[in-house]
Design an enzyme around this catalytic site. Sequence first.
Site, PDB file in Angstrom:
ATOM      1  N   THR A 169     122.541  62.396 -25.997  1.00 35.99           N
ATOM      2  CA  THR A 169     123.023  61.576 -27.107  1.00 35.99           C
ATOM      3  C   THR A 169     123.005  62.350 -28.427  1.00 35.99           C
ATOM      4  O   THR A 169     122.149  63.216 -28.634  1.00 35.99           O
ATOM      5  CB  THR A 169     122.150  60.319 -27.260  1.00 35.99           C
ATOM      6  OG1 THR A 169     122.477  59.623 -28.467  1.00 35.99           O
ATOM      7  CG2 THR A 169     120.667  60.682 -27.322  1.00 35.99           C
ATOM      8  N   ASP A 170     123.901  61.986 -29.325  1.00 36.27           N
ATOM      9  CA  ASP A 170     123.901  62.598 -30.650  1.00 36.27           C
ATOM     10  C   ASP A 170     122.703  62.165 -31.489  1.00 36.27           C
ATOM     11  O   ASP A 170     122.399  62.774 -32.513  1.00 36.27           O
ATOM     12  CB  ASP A 170     125.196  62.271 -31.389  1.00 36.27           C
ATOM     13  CG  ASP A 170     125.323  60.794 -31.760  1.00 36.27           C
ATOM     14  OD1 ASP A 170     124.774  59.951 -31.029  1.00 36.27           O
ATOM     15  OD2 ASP A 170     125.978  60.484 -32.774  1.00 36.27           O
ATOM     16  N   GLU A 171     121.990  61.126 -31.047  1.00 38.82           N
ATOM     17  CA  GLU A 171     120.841  60.647 -31.822  1.00 38.82           C
ATOM     18  C   GLU A 171     119.687  61.645 -31.842  1.00 38.82           C
ATOM     19  O   GLU A 171     118.764  61.495 -32.653  1.00 38.82           O
ATOM     20  CB  GLU A 171     120.388  59.283 -31.306  1.00 38.82           C
ATOM     21  CG  GLU A 171     121.402  58.182 -31.578  1.00 38.82           C
ATOM     22  CD  GLU A 171     120.898  56.802 -31.222  1.00 38.82           C
ATOM     23  OE1 GLU A 171     119.793  56.437 -31.648  1.00 38.82           O
ATOM     24  OE2 GLU A 171     121.622  56.082 -30.503  1.00 38.82           O
ATOM     25  N   TYR A 223     113.249  56.565 -28.268  1.00 35.93           N
ATOM     26  CA  TYR A 223     114.409  56.829 -27.415  1.00 35.93           C
ATOM     27  C   TYR A 223     114.980  58.216 -27.659  1.00 35.93           C
ATOM     28  O   TYR A 223     115.082  59.047 -26.747  1.00 35.93           O
ATOM     29  CB  TYR A 223     115.496  55.774 -27.639  1.00 35.93           C
ATOM     30  CG  TYR A 223     116.862  56.231 -27.190  1.00 35.93           C
ATOM     31  CD1 TYR A 223     117.088  56.589 -25.862  1.00 35.93           C
ATOM     32  CD2 TYR A 223     117.927  56.343 -28.088  1.00 35.93           C
ATOM     33  CE1 TYR A 223     118.340  57.029 -25.439  1.00 35.93           C
ATOM     34  CE2 TYR A 223     119.173  56.780 -27.684  1.00 35.93           C
ATOM     35  CZ  TYR A 223     119.376  57.132 -26.354  1.00 35.93           C
ATOM     36  OH  TYR A 223     120.607  57.583 -25.949  1.00 35.93           O
ATOM     37  N   LYS A 258     114.958  61.664 -25.289  1.00 34.17           N
ATOM     38  CA  LYS A 258     116.177  62.361 -24.876  1.00 34.17           C
ATOM     39  C   LYS A 258     116.158  63.815 -25.344  1.00 34.17           C
ATOM     40  O   LYS A 258     116.585  64.717 -24.607  1.00 34.17           O
ATOM     41  CB  LYS A 258     117.413  61.642 -25.422  1.00 34.17           C
ATOM     42  CG  LYS A 258     117.716  60.317 -24.744  1.00 34.17           C
ATOM     43  CD  LYS A 258     117.965  60.460 -23.247  1.00 34.17           C
ATOM     44  CE  LYS A 258     119.250  61.194 -22.962  1.00 34.17           C
ATOM     45  NZ  LYS A 258     119.525  61.287 -21.489  1.00 34.17           N
TER      46      LYS A 258
END
Length: 342
Positions: free
Chosen positions: A124-126, A148, A152
């Site tokens: 994810t880009d997060e 989260y 990741k």
Amino acid sequence: MNILLTGGAGFIGSHLVHRLLSRSEHHIVTLDALRYSGNLANLGDLDGHGRHAFVRGDICDQPLVEALIREHRIEGIINCAAETHVDRSLLDPASFVRTNVVGTGVLLEAGRRAGVRRFLQVSTDEVYGSVETGMSNEGDLLAPRSPYSASKAGGDVLALSYWATYRFPVVVTRGTNTYGPNQYPEKFIPLFVTNAIDDQLLPLYGDGRQCRDWLAVEDHCAGIEQVLLHGEAGTVYNVGGGNERENLTVAEQILACLGKSKDLLRFVTDRPGHDRRCAVDCSRLRGLGWSPQIPFEEGLRATLRWYQEHESWWRRIKSGEFRQYYEEQYRRRLEEGTACGS
């Protein structure tokens, strides 16, 4: 290629299973633990498909993973299995670490020992954190702001270490906010769509000005496939839609498309560590010949139609475990919230 695709009964995973089966001669083994967001209905049309097999199981189950790789002569692994919802990670961070870090480690080690030819980590880009200006590129420092995104990031770093240490052929994709049919209704767009259909309030965090790049699931899966086939080992590829929108704007579009009043909007207490803006530079993936094809307005309208036409799919979900989660997450926030325009 014989592919082990984990998390294939989830949102992105199920779309990817269908894409790979329809466009190639891949044989796919889907491994999914069928926790709350995994749904066999997402794969129901594949019953009896000669090149697809479903196995219910946990990616942390090392003997099971090793047995599947051996028995099905797996040549490639795509890891879509993940705990993915930021709000839930604030309530139960340990489960996110277990699946997103430990589970990734089990898959990596089993794949390495078996001589798997390709390992694709879907991320994810997060992991880049909040991006106030400009865009994140693949070499930027990781600065996750929630359990989260931190879990990741941990899985990404672990995967890339297997290239640096063992020359195990790992690639990583980092997608932006993905939307489309079959998405579990805890996420922003399906939650707001299904609430609006039922004339329920829409809980908008903070001032609603958080900005995200929206990516249609079809475009996301096309990017993953391109990296699977043509990506350079040991490399990260951003996957973005080029559709930056503020949350408030998207919420208003949803209400307009459904013919609902803005009175359904409620500004509620923001969640801790909420990224203000996420945006990625996708030049590296575009260099492989990929580009997003679905404009946001077109994709959003198609997504709304799907939820309108498949009420039985989401109503069954929202009447179960989801209801308890929703009450815990939003009841007090909505009671104390502020109406749009107040």
